[in-house]
Write a protein that holds these residues in place. Structure first.
Motif, PDB file in Angstrom:
ATOM      1  N   VAL A  24      -0.076   1.454 -21.483  1.00 40.79           N
ATOM      2  CA  VAL A  24       0.883   2.323 -22.159  1.00 40.79           C
ATOM      3  C   VAL A  24       2.012   2.609 -21.175  1.00 40.79           C
ATOM      4  O   VAL A  24       1.819   3.297 -20.174  1.00 40.79           O
ATOM      5  CB  VAL A  24       0.231   3.643 -22.620  1.00 40.79           C
ATOM      6  N   ILE A  25       3.171   2.024 -21.432  1.00 39.30           N
ATOM      7  CA  ILE A  25       4.349   2.232 -20.600  1.00 39.30           C
ATOM      8  C   ILE A  25       5.435   2.809 -21.497  1.00 39.30           C
ATOM      9  O   ILE A  25       6.070   2.083 -22.272  1.00 39.30           O
ATOM     10  CB  ILE A  25       4.817   0.918 -19.942  1.00 39.30           C
ATOM     11  N   LEU A  26       5.622   4.099 -21.412  1.00 39.68           N
ATOM     12  CA  LEU A  26       6.573   4.777 -22.287  1.00 39.68           C
ATOM     13  C   LEU A  26       7.990   4.657 -21.738  1.00 39.68           C
ATOM     14  O   LEU A  26       8.231   4.792 -20.547  1.00 39.68           O
ATOM     15  CB  LEU A  26       6.194   6.244 -22.444  1.00 39.68           C
ATOM     16  N   SER A  27       8.919   4.387 -22.627  1.00 39.04           N
ATOM     17  CA  SER A  27      10.320   4.246 -22.232  1.00 39.04           C
ATOM     18  C   SER A  27      11.201   4.385 -23.468  1.00 39.04           C
ATOM     19  O   SER A  27      10.767   4.118 -24.590  1.00 39.04           O
ATOM     20  CB  SER A  27      10.567   2.877 -21.584  1.00 39.04           C
ATOM     21  N   ALA A  28      12.433   4.793 -23.229  1.00 44.41           N
ATOM     22  CA  ALA A  28      13.435   4.818 -24.302  1.00 44.41           C
ATOM     23  C   ALA A  28      14.555   3.833 -23.994  1.00 44.41           C
ATOM     24  O   ALA A  28      15.676   3.985 -24.466  1.00 44.41           O
ATOM     25  CB  ALA A  28      13.993   6.231 -24.481  1.00 44.41           C
TER      26      ALA A  28
END
Length: 199
Positions: A24-28
């Motif tokens: 899980v690598i969260l980014s916008a």
């Protein structure tokens, strides 16, 4: 000099999650156009950025000095060529693909100076600093060498502070109010990467 597109994105997982090794690598970083020449919808800019935009890691993105990220339309051809050399199956790039909020025309890292101010629509912005890419840029571009290519090519884009909030739209002209003009974005990046202490 003109604003070509305005893009925004929400925080999401960069990886598909379909593979057993996917983390899980969260980014916008994944931005999509919300105002274009074809549909020049007005977009509200606040002191901390585009109203509908998000940042996942506020240690390295967002905040007053990195409220808005601008990227030149002129650089897109470079990335298209590079990606085709890697794989012809990679999708075409659309505005916002660099993670930028503002896609511009008429600028380059060689002639944008730290401290310059931009008058765009109702908004007043100030050029703050170059963008330092990380591994998330590689994932977003589908190419493990993308961050290195951004660094070596000098095609970093730049962050902007918001001095006066308001409405902007694609198609707005950008009026530059020169600052002290001692340091370009390209020079700032070169100094940073030539200093092993990164201070």
């Amino acid at each position: 000099m003109q604003l070509i597109a305005i893009s925004a994105g929400k925080i999401k997982n960069l990886l598909s999650g379909e593979g057993e090794s996917d983390k899980v690598i969260l980014s916008a970083i994944g931005k999509s156009p919300i105002s274009t020449f074809e549909s020049p919808s007005p977009v509200r800019v606040r002191y901390l950025g585009i109203e509908s935009d998000e940042q996942a890691d506020l240690r390295v993105h967002g905040g007053e000095d990195k409220a808005i990220y601008a990227y030149p339309q002129e650089n897109y051809e470079f990335w298209s060529v590079q990606r085709k050399q890697i794989s012809t199956s990679l999708p075409s790039l659309t505005f916002g693909a660099m993670g930028e909020n503002l896609t511009t025309f008429g600028f380059s890292e060689e002639d944008v100076f730290v401290g310059d101010q931009w008058s765009v629509g109702e908004v007043l912005l100030e050029v703050a600093e170059f963008r330092e890419p990380c591994f998330k840029f590689n994932i977003n571009m589908g190419w493990s060498g993308a961050a290195k290519a951004m660094i070596t090519s000098g095609r970093s884009g730049w962050y902007l502070r918001v001095l006066k909030p308001g409405l902007i739209a694609a198609g707005n002209q950008i009026t530059v109010i020169p600052g002290v003009r001692k340091l370009t974005i390209k020079q700032q990046a070169e100094r940073y990467y030539s200093n092993p202490k990164k201070s």
